[in-house]
Design a protein around this motif. Sequence first.
Motif, PDB file in Angstrom:
ATOM      1  N   ARG A 147     -10.185  -3.332 -10.226  1.00 54.50           N
ATOM      2  CA  ARG A 147     -11.150  -2.376  -9.669  1.00 54.50           C
ATOM      3  C   ARG A 147     -11.613  -2.903  -8.319  1.00 54.50           C
ATOM      4  O   ARG A 147     -11.947  -4.071  -8.170  1.00 54.50           O
ATOM      5  N   GLY A 148     -11.631  -2.033  -7.340  1.00 58.59           N
ATOM      6  CA  GLY A 148     -12.141  -2.414  -6.037  1.00 58.59           C
ATOM      7  C   GLY A 148     -11.163  -3.173  -5.158  1.00 58.59           C
ATOM      8  O   GLY A 148     -11.524  -3.586  -4.061  1.00 58.59           O
ATOM      9  N   GLU A 149      -9.951  -3.402  -5.633  1.00 57.79           N
ATOM     10  CA  GLU A 149      -8.935  -4.093  -4.838  1.00 57.79           C
ATOM     11  C   GLU A 149      -7.648  -3.273  -4.917  1.00 57.79           C
ATOM     12  O   GLU A 149      -6.818  -3.480  -5.791  1.00 57.79           O
ATOM     13  N   ARG A 150      -7.502  -2.348  -4.010  1.00 57.43           N
ATOM     14  CA  ARG A 150      -6.364  -1.435  -4.020  1.00 57.43           C
ATOM     15  C   ARG A 150      -5.043  -2.208  -4.035  1.00 57.43           C
ATOM     16  O   ARG A 150      -4.835  -3.118  -3.247  1.00 57.43           O
ATOM     17  N   GLY A 151      -4.172  -1.826  -4.957  1.00 59.05           N
ATOM     18  CA  GLY A 151      -2.843  -2.424  -5.020  1.00 59.05           C
ATOM     19  C   GLY A 151      -2.756  -3.757  -5.731  1.00 59.05           C
ATOM     20  O   GLY A 151      -1.692  -4.354  -5.779  1.00 59.05           O
ATOM     21  N   ARG A 152      -3.848  -4.237  -6.303  1.00 57.98           N
ATOM     22  CA  ARG A 152      -3.814  -5.525  -7.003  1.00 57.98           C
ATOM     23  C   ARG A 152      -3.732  -5.282  -8.507  1.00 57.98           C
ATOM     24  O   ARG A 152      -4.534  -4.563  -9.091  1.00 57.98           O
ATOM     25  N   TYR A 153      -2.739  -5.908  -9.132  1.00 58.64           N
ATOM     26  CA  TYR A 153      -2.493  -5.779 -10.569  1.00 58.64           C
ATOM     27  C   TYR A 153      -2.411  -7.165 -11.196  1.00 58.64           C
ATOM     28  O   TYR A 153      -2.069  -8.138 -10.536  1.00 58.64           O
ATOM     29  N   GLU A 160       0.831  -1.205   0.000  1.00 57.14           N
ATOM     30  CA  GLU A 160       0.000   0.000   0.000  1.00 57.14           C
ATOM     31  C   GLU A 160       0.867   1.257   0.000  1.00 57.14           C
ATOM     32  O   GLU A 160       1.839   1.368   0.738  1.00 57.14           O
ATOM     33  N   GLY A 161       0.494   2.188  -0.874  1.00 56.76           N
ATOM     34  CA  GLY A 161       1.211   3.452  -0.978  1.00 56.76           C
ATOM     35  C   GLY A 161       2.347   3.437  -1.984  1.00 56.76           C
ATOM     36  O   GLY A 161       2.943   4.481  -2.253  1.00 56.76           O
ATOM     37  N   ARG A 162       2.635   2.261  -2.564  1.00 56.58           N
ATOM     38  CA  ARG A 162       3.745   2.182  -3.519  1.00 56.58           C
ATOM     39  C   ARG A 162       3.261   1.845  -4.928  1.00 56.58           C
ATOM     40  O   ARG A 162       4.043   1.465  -5.788  1.00 56.58           O
ATOM     41  N   GLU A 163       1.978   2.042  -5.166  1.00 58.91           N
ATOM     42  CA  GLU A 163       1.391   1.696  -6.461  1.00 58.91           C
ATOM     43  C   GLU A 163       2.000   2.496  -7.606  1.00 58.91           C
ATOM     44  O   GLU A 163       2.328   1.923  -8.658  1.00 58.91           O
ATOM     45  N   ALA A 164       2.145   3.799  -7.452  1.00 59.96           N
ATOM     46  CA  ALA A 164       2.703   4.632  -8.527  1.00 59.96           C
ATOM     47  C   ALA A 164       4.141   4.220  -8.831  1.00 59.96           C
ATOM     48  O   ALA A 164       4.542   4.178 -10.002  1.00 59.96           O
ATOM     49  N   GLU A 165       4.895   3.904  -7.806  1.00 59.52           N
ATOM     50  CA  GLU A 165       6.284   3.447  -7.991  1.00 59.52           C
ATOM     51  C   GLU A 165       6.317   2.137  -8.782  1.00 59.52           C
ATOM     52  O   GLU A 165       7.122   1.965  -9.693  1.00 59.52           O
ATOM     53  N   PHE A 166       5.408   1.212  -8.445  1.00 53.52           N
ATOM     54  CA  PHE A 166       5.323  -0.047  -9.171  1.00 53.52           C
ATOM     55  C   PHE A 166       4.956   0.187 -10.635  1.00 53.52           C
ATOM     56  O   PHE A 166       5.569  -0.384 -11.546  1.00 53.52           O
ATOM     57  N   GLU A 167       3.947   1.018 -10.880  1.00 56.08           N
ATOM     58  CA  GLU A 167       3.503   1.269 -12.253  1.00 56.08           C
ATOM     59  C   GLU A 167       4.630   1.847 -13.097  1.00 56.08           C
ATOM     60  O   GLU A 167       4.818   1.441 -14.252  1.00 56.08           O
ATOM     61  N   GLU A 168       5.392   2.771 -12.558  1.00 55.82           N
ATOM     62  CA  GLU A 168       6.515   3.350 -13.298  1.00 55.82           C
ATOM     63  C   GLU A 168       7.606   2.313 -13.555  1.00 55.82           C
ATOM     64  O   GLU A 168       8.161   2.243 -14.650  1.00 55.82           O
ATOM     65  N   LEU A 169       7.900   1.503 -12.552  1.00 54.82           N
ATOM     66  CA  LEU A 169       8.898   0.439 -12.712  1.00 54.82           C
ATOM     67  C   LEU A 169       8.461  -0.518 -13.813  1.00 54.82           C
ATOM     68  O   LEU A 169       9.248  -0.875 -14.687  1.00 54.82           O
ATOM     69  N   TRP A 170       7.186  -0.917 -13.787  1.00 53.37           N
ATOM     70  CA  TRP A 170       6.694  -1.848 -14.794  1.00 53.37           C
ATOM     71  C   TRP A 170       6.789  -1.238 -16.191  1.00 53.37           C
ATOM     72  O   TRP A 170       7.258  -1.881 -17.119  1.00 53.37           O
ATOM     73  N   ARG A 171       6.352   0.015 -16.339  1.00 49.92           N
ATOM     74  CA  ARG A 171       6.376   0.651 -17.665  1.00 49.92           C
ATOM     75  C   ARG A 171       7.799   0.761 -18.215  1.00 49.92           C
ATOM     76  O   ARG A 171       8.030   0.538 -19.406  1.00 49.92           O
ATOM     77  N   THR A 172       8.729   1.102 -17.365  1.00 48.14           N
ATOM     78  CA  THR A 172      10.129   1.204 -17.800  1.00 48.14           C
ATOM     79  C   THR A 172      10.646  -0.154 -18.259  1.00 48.14           C
ATOM     80  O   THR A 172      11.263  -0.270 -19.319  1.00 48.14           O
ATOM     81  N   HIS A 173      10.375  -1.185 -17.473  1.00 47.00           N
ATOM     82  CA  HIS A 173      10.841  -2.533 -17.834  1.00 47.00           C
ATOM     83  C   HIS A 173      10.113  -3.057 -19.072  1.00 47.00           C
ATOM     84  O   HIS A 173      10.706  -3.730 -19.916  1.00 47.00           O
ATOM     85  N   ALA A 174       8.837  -2.717 -19.198  1.00 50.17           N
ATOM     86  CA  ALA A 174       8.051  -3.185 -20.342  1.00 50.17           C
ATOM     87  C   ALA A 174       8.622  -2.689 -21.666  1.00 50.17           C
ATOM     88  O   ALA A 174       8.533  -3.374 -22.684  1.00 50.17           O
ATOM     89  N   LYS A 175       9.237  -1.515 -21.658  1.00 49.64           N
ATOM     90  CA  LYS A 175       9.865  -1.007 -22.882  1.00 49.64           C
ATOM     91  C   LYS A 175      10.987  -1.926 -23.333  1.00 49.64           C
ATOM     92  O   LYS A 175      11.177  -2.145 -24.536  1.00 49.64           O
ATOM     93  N   HIS A 176      11.753  -2.479 -22.387  1.00 47.42           N
ATOM     94  CA  HIS A 176      12.799  -3.447 -22.734  1.00 47.42           C
ATOM     95  C   HIS A 176      12.171  -4.744 -23.242  1.00 47.42           C
ATOM     96  O   HIS A 176      12.575  -5.279 -24.277  1.00 47.42           O
ATOM     97  N   VAL A 177      11.187  -5.264 -22.509  1.00 51.14           N
ATOM     98  CA  VAL A 177      10.555  -6.537 -22.869  1.00 51.14           C
ATOM     99  C   VAL A 177       9.964  -6.440 -24.273  1.00 51.14           C
ATOM    100  O   VAL A 177      10.048  -7.388 -25.060  1.00 51.14           O
TER     101      VAL A 177
END
Length: 113
Positions: A47-53, A15-32
């Motif tokens: 939707r309705g489950e905070r922090g679940r991706y 909790e509270g680190r969602e934006a950090e995770f999203e940015e990390l994923w997007r950066t890595h996804a460019k390599h993948v």
Amino acid sequence: MSAGLRVLLRIDVVEGREAEFEELWRTHAKHVHTLPDNHGQQLLRSRGERGRYVVLTDWTDEPTFRAFERSEEQQAYLRRLWPLRADGEMRLLEPMDEMTPAVSAATQSLEDR
């Protein structure tokens, strides 16, 4: 060549680190995205489950996916991901059938004019 393997990852983020995770994923996804055996990837937020991706990613086959998993780039990504991750799971899926829309939303919009 079409994808012979779909990987489904469920990632629960601290909790509270969602934006950090999203940015990390997007950066890595460019390599993948540059890898010839990767046929696409998608990041979905529950939707309705905070922090679940959920991450869906398609690969040529399981051996090419496993080689990617062992790569230094992926290992470096995982080292950065683990502190953000509260829980998760991975499932390997075999694509069977796919049904695409007969008419896309964009085409339908043009036809309605």
